[in-house]
Enzyme design. Structure first.
Site, short mmCIF file in Angstrom:
data_model
loop_
_atom_site.label_atom_id
_atom_site.label_comp_id
_atom_site.label_asym_id
_atom_site.label_seq_id
_atom_site.Cartn_x
_atom_site.Cartn_y
_atom_site.Cartn_z
N HIS A 138 27.30 -5.97 15.23
CA HIS A 138 25.91 -6.21 14.86
C HIS A 138 25.77 -6.56 13.38
O HIS A 138 26.69 -6.32 12.58
CB HIS A 138 25.05 -4.98 15.15
CG HIS A 138 24.62 -4.87 16.59
ND1 HIS A 138 25.44 -4.34 17.55
CD2 HIS A 138 23.47 -5.23 17.22
CE1 HIS A 138 24.81 -4.37 18.73
NE2 HIS A 138 23.62 -4.90 18.55
N LYS A 142 21.45 -2.89 10.82
CA LYS A 142 21.16 -2.03 11.97
C LYS A 142 21.33 -0.57 11.58
O LYS A 142 22.32 -0.18 10.97
CB LYS A 142 22.10 -2.39 13.14
CG LYS A 142 21.81 -1.61 14.40
CD LYS A 142 22.51 -2.21 15.62
CE LYS A 142 22.30 -1.39 16.87
NZ LYS A 142 20.88 -1.17 17.20
N1 LIG Z 1 16.20 -3.67 23.45
C1 LIG Z 1 16.51 -4.79 22.79
O1 LIG Z 1 16.81 -5.84 23.40
C2 LIG Z 1 16.50 -4.78 21.31
C3 LIG Z 1 16.26 -3.62 20.66
N2 LIG Z 1 16.23 -3.59 19.30
C4 LIG Z 1 15.90 -2.29 18.72
O2 LIG Z 1 14.56 -2.38 18.23
C5 LIG Z 1 14.41 -1.51 17.10
C6 LIG Z 1 13.88 -2.32 15.92
O3 LIG Z 1 14.90 -3.23 15.52
P1 LIG Z 1 14.66 -4.22 14.29
O4 LIG Z 1 13.46 -5.06 14.54
O5 LIG Z 1 15.95 -4.89 14.04
O6 LIG Z 1 14.33 -3.19 13.12
P2 LIG Z 1 13.39 -3.41 11.85
O7 LIG Z 1 13.70 -2.32 10.90
O8 LIG Z 1 13.49 -4.83 11.40
O9 LIG Z 1 11.92 -3.23 12.45
C7 LIG Z 1 11.32 -2.01 12.77
C8 LIG Z 1 9.87 -2.13 12.31
O10 LIG Z 1 9.13 -1.04 12.82
C9 LIG Z 1 8.29 -0.57 11.75
N3 LIG Z 1 7.87 0.78 12.04
C10 LIG Z 1 8.54 1.95 11.90
N4 LIG Z 1 7.79 2.97 12.32
C11 LIG Z 1 6.61 2.45 12.74
C12 LIG Z 1 5.43 2.99 13.29
N5 LIG Z 1 5.29 4.31 13.48
N6 LIG Z 1 4.41 2.15 13.61
C13 LIG Z 1 4.51 0.83 13.42
N7 LIG Z 1 5.62 0.24 12.90
C14 LIG Z 1 6.64 1.05 12.57
C15 LIG Z 1 9.16 -0.71 10.53
O11 LIG Z 1 8.41 -0.64 9.35
P3 LIG Z 1 9.14 -0.26 7.94
O12 LIG Z 1 9.97 -1.49 7.61
O13 LIG Z 1 8.02 0.01 7.03
O14 LIG Z 1 10.04 0.93 8.21
C16 LIG Z 1 9.73 -2.11 10.78
O15 LIG Z 1 8.85 -3.13 10.38
C17 LIG Z 1 15.80 -0.88 16.86
O16 LIG Z 1 15.86 0.36 17.52
C18 LIG Z 1 16.74 -1.89 17.53
O17 LIG Z 1 17.95 -1.33 17.92
C19 LIG Z 1 16.43 -4.70 18.54
C20 LIG Z 1 16.71 -5.89 19.14
C21 LIG Z 1 16.78 -6.03 20.59
O1 LIG Z 2 19.38 -3.48 16.41
C1 LIG Z 2 19.60 -4.55 17.02
O2 LIG Z 2 19.66 -5.66 16.46
C2 LIG Z 2 19.79 -4.47 18.47
N1 LIG Z 2 19.59 -3.32 19.05
C3 LIG Z 2 19.73 -3.06 20.44
C4 LIG Z 2 20.86 -2.08 20.67
O3 LIG Z 2 21.05 -1.15 19.87
O4 LIG Z 2 21.55 -2.20 21.70
C5 LIG Z 2 19.85 -4.32 21.27
C6 LIG Z 2 20.64 -5.41 20.62
O5 LIG Z 2 21.99 -5.03 20.58
C7 LIG Z 2 20.12 -5.70 19.22
#
Ligand SMILES: NC(=O)C1=CN([C@@H]2O[C@H](COP(=O)(O)OP(=O)(O)OC[C@H]3O[C@@H](n4cnc5c(N)ncnc54)[C@H](OP(=O)(O)O)[C@@H]3O)[C@@H](O)[C@H]2O)C=CC1
Ligand SMILES: O=C(O)C1=N[C@H](C(=O)O)C[C@H](O)C1
Length: 253
Positions: A138, A142
């Protein structure tokens, strides 16, 4: 004015890497209306005030439970991509859902079709090989390791091997530096790489006498997760209770 013929969708974590992509995807979907886009510090009451039917939750493991508690209590369905799911957390969520029996929550460790199929292929192949290890790779921003996808993949592999009566994996290691053999998820080694330039990638390595099989998936852009998120939002409104894994909405079993 809201178009009541469209599915009213909110995104929580709307400024994040995947959340910002989800905002664009919902806005572009003909059958959906983006009614709220919440960042950190924005009040959850906005979900109710905006009439959201579905909340797409893409935040952090430390925020997701409070957000889901609110959604379920207010009968707002949820599509969750955030990682960090433990048995305790799932049990808590089931308790909340039991008190709101018409509400649906989909938790998808990975929304991309290729990743879902990787898990399925790994599950099918695992009992036929002596050795199975998972390597996830990744971007270095992350927060969690191993990834939710890799953890789920290893759990599915372990369950398939147990059901087939597979022997424990061969491994003669007597001495090792901490972490050298990866994390042990239900007996399956899981290795996590963090590398600038990558997004989300996974290999399942399977080995038998005189042969190996590698199942590899690469998410090259966050757009890979969007069809799964939109499908999840469309299906979760008529699927009460907890659904764990997008495969259940793809009829993959
Ligand atoms: N299931 C899937 O297919 C995927 C899952 N993911 C998962 O999604 C999650 C987010 O990933 P990613 O976008 O890369 O992370 P980021 O850190 O880019 O985004 C998370 C966002 O959530 C915000 N946030 C945190 N707490 C709150 C809250 N209580 N209310 C509103 N907003 C909040 C953060 O704000 P701040 O920056 O201020 O902390 C940030 O903007 C991770 O757990 C990742 O593993 C990611 C990609 C694909
Ligand atoms: O944090 C990410 O970027 C992603 N998170 C998810 C995970 O932890 O499996 C899904 C994907 O791998 C991207």
């Amino acid at each position: 004015m809201k178009d009541m013929s469209k599915l009213r969708v909110a995104v929580i974590g709307a400024k994040g890497r995947i959340g910002s992509e989800a905002v664009r995807a919902v806005e572009a979907a003909d059958d959906m209306e983006l009614v709220a886009a919440l960042g950190r510090g924005d009040g959850l009451e906005t979900l109710v005030e905006s009439g959201a039917q579905v909340a797409v939750e893409l935040t952090t493991p430390s925020s997701v439970m409070d957000n889901l508690d609110f959604c379920v209590r207010h009968g707002i369905h949820a599509v969750v991509g955030t990682t960090g799911w433990t048995d305790d957390r799932l049990a808590q969520l089931r308790t909340w859902l039991a008190a709101s029996p018409e509400t649906g929550v989909l938790i998808a460790p990975n929304f991309s079709i290729g990743a879902v199929l990787t898990m399925k292929f790994a599950q099918i192949a695992a009992p036929y090989f002596e050795s199975v290890e998972v390597v996830e790779l990744h971007h270095p921003n992350k927060a969690d390791a191993p990834s939710g996808t890799a953890t789920r993949t290893a759990q599915l592999i372990a369950a398939a091997r147990e059901q087939a009566g597979s022997a424990p994996q061969p491994d003669a290691t007597e001495t090792a530096l901490d972490g050298a053999r990866g994390a042990n998820v239900d007996g399956v080694p899981v290795h996590a790489v963090r590398l600038r330039g990558l997004l989300a990638h996974q290999e399942v390595l399977l080995g038998g006498e005189g042969e190996t099989l590698t199942v590899r998936h690469d998410s090259l852009h966050h757009s890979s997760f969007m069809p799964g998120i939109l499908l999840g939002a469309r299906r979760v409104v008529s699927t009460p209770g907890l659904t764990f894994g997008l495969e259940h909405f793809l009829d993959l079993g």
